[in-house]
Scaffold this motif. Structure first.
Motif, PDB file in Angstrom:
ATOM      1  N   GLN A 269       0.834  -1.388  -0.149  1.00  0.00           N
ATOM      2  CA  GLN A 269       0.131  -0.227   0.124  1.00  0.00           C
ATOM      3  C   GLN A 269       0.627   1.053  -0.524  1.00  0.00           C
ATOM      4  N   ILE A 270       1.136   1.521  -0.765  1.00  0.00           N
ATOM      5  CA  ILE A 270       1.468   3.153  -0.906  1.00  0.00           C
ATOM      6  C   ILE A 270       0.820   4.381  -1.979  1.00  0.00           C
ATOM      7  N   ARG A 271       0.866   5.041  -1.409  1.00  0.00           N
ATOM      8  CA  ARG A 271       0.265   6.777  -1.863  1.00  0.00           C
ATOM      9  C   ARG A 271       2.289   7.122  -2.756  1.00  0.00           C
ATOM     10  N   VAL A 272       1.609   7.748  -4.071  1.00  0.00           N
ATOM     11  CA  VAL A 272       2.330   8.112  -5.183  1.00  0.00           C
ATOM     12  C   VAL A 272       1.549   9.929  -5.432  1.00  0.00           C
ATOM     13  N   GLU A 273       3.183  10.674  -5.366  1.00  0.00           N
ATOM     14  CA  GLU A 273       2.274  12.070  -6.173  1.00  0.00           C
ATOM     15  C   GLU A 273       3.356  12.048  -7.714  1.00  0.00           C
ATOM     16  N   GLY A 274       2.400  12.539  -8.602  1.00  0.00           N
ATOM     17  CA  GLY A 274       2.473  12.772  -9.862  1.00  0.00           C
ATOM     18  C   GLY A 274       1.955  13.591 -11.027  1.00  0.00           C
ATOM     19  N   GLU A 275       2.719  13.841 -11.637  1.00  0.00           N
ATOM     20  CA  GLU A 275       1.714  14.587 -13.272  1.00  0.00           C
ATOM     21  C   GLU A 275       1.084  13.224 -14.124  1.00  0.00           C
ATOM     22  N   ILE A 276      -0.203  13.932 -14.061  1.00  0.00           N
ATOM     23  CA  ILE A 276      -0.527  12.450 -15.166  1.00  0.00           C
ATOM     24  C   ILE A 276      -0.311  12.477 -16.639  1.00  0.00           C
ATOM     25  N   SER A 277      -0.148  11.609 -17.608  1.00  0.00           N
ATOM     26  CA  SER A 277       0.651  11.736 -18.909  1.00  0.00           C
ATOM     27  C   SER A 277       0.546  10.548 -19.737  1.00  0.00           C
ATOM     28  N   GLN A 278      -0.714  11.050 -21.306  1.00  0.00           N
ATOM     29  CA  GLN A 278      -0.764   9.819 -22.069  1.00  0.00           C
ATOM     30  C   GLN A 278      -1.684   8.666 -21.121  1.00  0.00           C
ATOM     31  N   VAL A 279      -3.122   8.917 -21.158  1.00  0.00           N
ATOM     32  CA  VAL A 279      -3.953   7.894 -20.344  1.00  0.00           C
ATOM     33  C   VAL A 279      -5.081   7.628 -21.794  1.00  0.00           C
ATOM     34  N   THR A 280      -5.563   6.746 -21.420  1.00  0.00           N
ATOM     35  CA  THR A 280      -5.853   5.621 -22.502  1.00  0.00           C
ATOM     36  C   THR A 280      -7.067   4.945 -21.910  1.00  0.00           C
ATOM     37  N   TYR A 281      -8.741   5.540 -21.523  1.00  0.00           N
ATOM     38  CA  TYR A 281      -9.634   4.806 -21.879  1.00  0.00           C
ATOM     39  C   TYR A 281      -9.521   3.846 -22.250  1.00  0.00           C
TER      40      TYR A 281
ATOM     41  N   LEU B   2      -2.112   9.455  -5.522  1.00  0.00           N
ATOM     42  CA  LEU B   2      -2.647   8.294  -6.195  1.00  0.00           C
ATOM     43  C   LEU B   2      -2.502   6.812  -4.638  1.00  0.00           C
ATOM     44  N   SER B   3      -3.381   6.354  -4.678  1.00  0.00           N
ATOM     45  CA  SER B   3      -2.968   5.347  -3.703  1.00  0.00           C
ATOM     46  C   SER B   3      -3.236   3.689  -4.696  1.00  0.00           C
TER      47      SER B   3
ATOM     48  N   TYR C 185       7.042  -3.526 -13.858  1.00  0.00           N
ATOM     49  CA  TYR C 185       6.435  -2.921 -12.933  1.00  0.00           C
ATOM     50  C   TYR C 185       5.542  -1.535 -13.447  1.00  0.00           C
ATOM     51  N   GLN C 186       3.870  -1.348 -12.812  1.00  0.00           N
ATOM     52  CA  GLN C 186       3.367  -1.297 -12.756  1.00  0.00           C
ATOM     53  C   GLN C 186       2.356  -0.513 -11.636  1.00  0.00           C
ATOM     54  N   MET C 187       1.890   0.762 -11.373  1.00  0.00           N
ATOM     55  CA  MET C 187       1.458   0.304 -10.629  1.00  0.00           C
ATOM     56  C   MET C 187      -0.320   0.425 -10.046  1.00  0.00           C
ATOM     57  N   LEU C 188      -0.373  -0.235  -9.463  1.00  0.00           N
ATOM     58  CA  LEU C 188      -2.015  -0.587  -9.593  1.00  0.00           C
ATOM     59  C   LEU C 188      -2.973  -0.304  -7.797  1.00  0.00           C
ATOM     60  N   VAL C 189      -3.274   0.821  -9.863  1.00  0.00           N
ATOM     61  CA  VAL C 189      -4.525   1.976  -8.186  1.00  0.00           C
ATOM     62  C   VAL C 189      -5.344   1.880  -8.433  1.00  0.00           C
ATOM     63  N   GLN C 190      -5.858   1.737  -6.850  1.00  0.00           N
ATOM     64  CA  GLN C 190      -7.145   1.803  -6.464  1.00  0.00           C
ATOM     65  C   GLN C 190      -7.657   3.003  -6.298  1.00  0.00           C
ATOM     66  N   THR C 191      -7.267   4.048  -6.233  1.00  0.00           N
ATOM     67  CA  THR C 191      -8.048   5.525  -5.752  1.00  0.00           C
ATOM     68  C   THR C 191      -6.598   6.198  -6.061  1.00  0.00           C
ATOM     69  N   ALA C 192      -7.396   7.265  -7.269  1.00  0.00           N
ATOM     70  CA  ALA C 192      -7.211   8.697  -7.303  1.00  0.00           C
ATOM     71  C   ALA C 192      -7.643   9.720  -6.788  1.00  0.00           C
ATOM     72  N   GLU C 193      -7.073  10.945  -6.196  1.00  0.00           N
ATOM     73  CA  GLU C 193      -7.376  12.103  -5.764  1.00  0.00           C
ATOM     74  C   GLU C 193      -6.078  13.523  -6.407  1.00  0.00           C
ATOM     75  N   PRO C 194      -6.915  14.867  -6.352  1.00  0.00           N
ATOM     76  CA  PRO C 194      -6.284  15.634  -6.892  1.00  0.00           C
ATOM     77  C   PRO C 194      -6.171  16.049  -6.068  1.00  0.00           C
ATOM     78  N   TYR C 195      -4.084  16.836  -6.643  1.00  0.00           N
ATOM     79  CA  TYR C 195      -3.199  17.651  -5.360  1.00  0.00           C
ATOM     80  C   TYR C 195      -3.465  18.609  -5.248  1.00  0.00           C
ATOM     81  N   GLY C 196      -4.083  18.625  -3.973  1.00  0.00           N
ATOM     82  CA  GLY C 196      -4.569  20.353  -3.494  1.00  0.00           C
ATOM     83  C   GLY C 196      -5.911  20.231  -3.690  1.00  0.00           C
ATOM     84  N   VAL C 197      -6.712  19.964  -4.924  1.00  0.00           N
ATOM     85  CA  VAL C 197      -7.961  19.985  -4.699  1.00  0.00           C
ATOM     86  C   VAL C 197      -8.663  18.930  -4.427  1.00  0.00           C
TER      87      VAL C 197
END
Length: 419
Positions: free
Chosen positions: A24-36, A77-78, A90-102
């Motif tokens: 269980q980790i929390r990582v802060e950063g900027e999103i790029s290259q999003v694919t739905y 990200l959590s 290796y990659q991060m398996l994201v469970q939740t995402a929250e805007p930083y500061g908002v």
């Protein structure tokens, strides 16, 4: 000598080590290259100034995401670290995402607002006017909330004649948005004058159902005018932008769409006074017109016209009599010489006729049987008339008459004497 392992074995050992270390980790950063992906999974990369990390959010977790992940967003990200063994990535398996500061809800609100505005759902040109005379209101809200009680109280006070239909609806929770949308569509089928969609105040999370896209599109699809009345005056929902009218509170919605019966009564009193004043003006005007028409009628009455014509005729008779008198006087003066001349001629003719009469009288006297006795002379009389022999025929009954005797005879035959 160290033991040798295969690539797969190594990747499996790394996977086991990473997943057991970074549970269980929390990582802060900027999103790029999003694919739905069509499967519902979201693939993206998170980075900072020096490094990047591949991430995946499976559909089960993506469903709970309050906002849409977009490139350039600064997020926290959590989740956990996992390894894709076939490739050794290796990659991060994201469970939740929250805007930083908002807050995530704020981001989701702005994203949906921007999207729907671009589609024209907020356009003023498409908003339907609220009828001036509202007879039937359908309210989509919870029957147990304070909002419905406030709305009924205000409606009863302002305009008790209005018909209110309540559609009991969930206004909070995970299933609320779908139910609100279904009930809005049902309310639209009832052909009411206005639909009110709303609830009382609460936190942003409590009110969030009215910020869902499904509710916004249900309001947009309505043919009936819709009033959004959610929370308090400071609360602004996506439903407020799509609806035809926004009310700051549920009770204010009733105040905005229903007339105040006291104001209506005052307005009716003023209207009645204006009507009465206007009617007096009209009646006075019509009375003046009737009087004028009566005067004209009396002036133009047949009896008056006849009297006038009789006066004219009498005047003409007098004039004619005077003219005839003058004419006769003139003609009398003209005829006087002729009259004298006629009188003179008449006398001359009379003298001449008298002379002839005397002569004829003398001759007649000389022929009178009474004056001259002729024993053999008789007259033949037929039907009281003296006739000659030539007018008789065989079988005629005649009388023979002299100065003393009358004899009846029948003619046997008539013969002509030759010579």
């Amino acid at each position: 000598m160290n033991s040798t392992v295969t690539v797969s074995q190594l990747n499996e050992q790394i996977k086991s080590l990473l997943e057991s270390t970074f549970i269980q980790i929390r990582v802060e950063g900027e999103i790029s290259q999003v694919t739905y992906h069509t499967s519902g999974h979201i693939y993206f990369t998170i980075k900072d100034e020096k490094s990047s990390l591949s991430c995946v959010m499976f559909r089960s977790n993506a469903r709970n995401l309050r906002f849409r992940l977009e490139a350039g967003q600064h997020v926290v990200l959590s989740g956990a670290i996992t390894v894709y063994v076939p490739r050794g990535n290796y990659q991060m398996l994201v469970q939740t995402a929250e805007p930083y500061g908002v807050g995530s809800l704020s981001i989701a609100f702005e994203q949906l607002k921007k999207q729907l505005q671009a589609e024209g759902l907020f356009s003023p040109e498409r908003k339907k006017p609220i009828p001036k005379r509202v007879r039937h209101i359908v309210i989509v809200t919870s029957k147990t909330g304070a909002a419905i009680q406030d709305m009924i109280r205000v409606a009863t006070k302002r305009w008790p004649l209005v018909k209110i239909t309540l559609i009991d609806t969930l206004v909070q929770g995970a299933e609320a948005a779908q139910e609100i949308a279904r009930h809005i569509a049902y309310a639209d089928s009832l052909k009411a004058d206005v639909i009110i969609v709303g609830r009382g105040g609460g936190s942003l999370e409590d009110l969030w159902a009215f910020n869902e896209e499904v509710v916004a599109r249900a309001i947009y699809a309505c043919k009936t005018p819709v009033v959004s009345a959610v929370g308090h005056e400071v609360d602004t929902m996506i439903s407020d932008f799509v609806a035809d009218m926004r009310a700051p509170t549920p009770s204010a919605a009733m105040e905005q769409i229903l007339p105040d019966k006291i104001e209506v009564l005052y307005a009716l009193d003023e209207m009645m006074q204006r009507i009465e004043s206007r009617m007096h003006q009209i009646l006075n005007l019509k009375l003046q017109q009737l009087q004028s028409m009566q005067t004209q009628l009396e002036q133009n009455a047949i009896s008056k016209k006849i009297d006038m014509q009789l006066q004219i005729i009498n005047q003409l008779k007098i004039q004619l009599k005077q003219q005839m008198s003058r004419f006769l006087n003139q003609k009398s003066e003209t005829l006087l010489p002729i009259k004298e001349q006629i009188k003179y001629i008449q006398n001359r003719v009379l003298e001449h006729k008298n002379s002839q009469l005397s002569s004829l009288t003398s001759q007649l006297s000389s022929l009178d049987p009474k004056l001259k006795v002729r024993p053999w002379f008789v007259q033949l009389v037929k039907n009281g008339e003296v006739v000659g022999l030539k007018r008789l025929k065989s079988g005629d009954q005649v009388y023979l008459q002299d100065t003393k005797f009358i004899a009846q005879a029948t003619i046997d035959s008539i013969e002509t004497i030759d010579g």
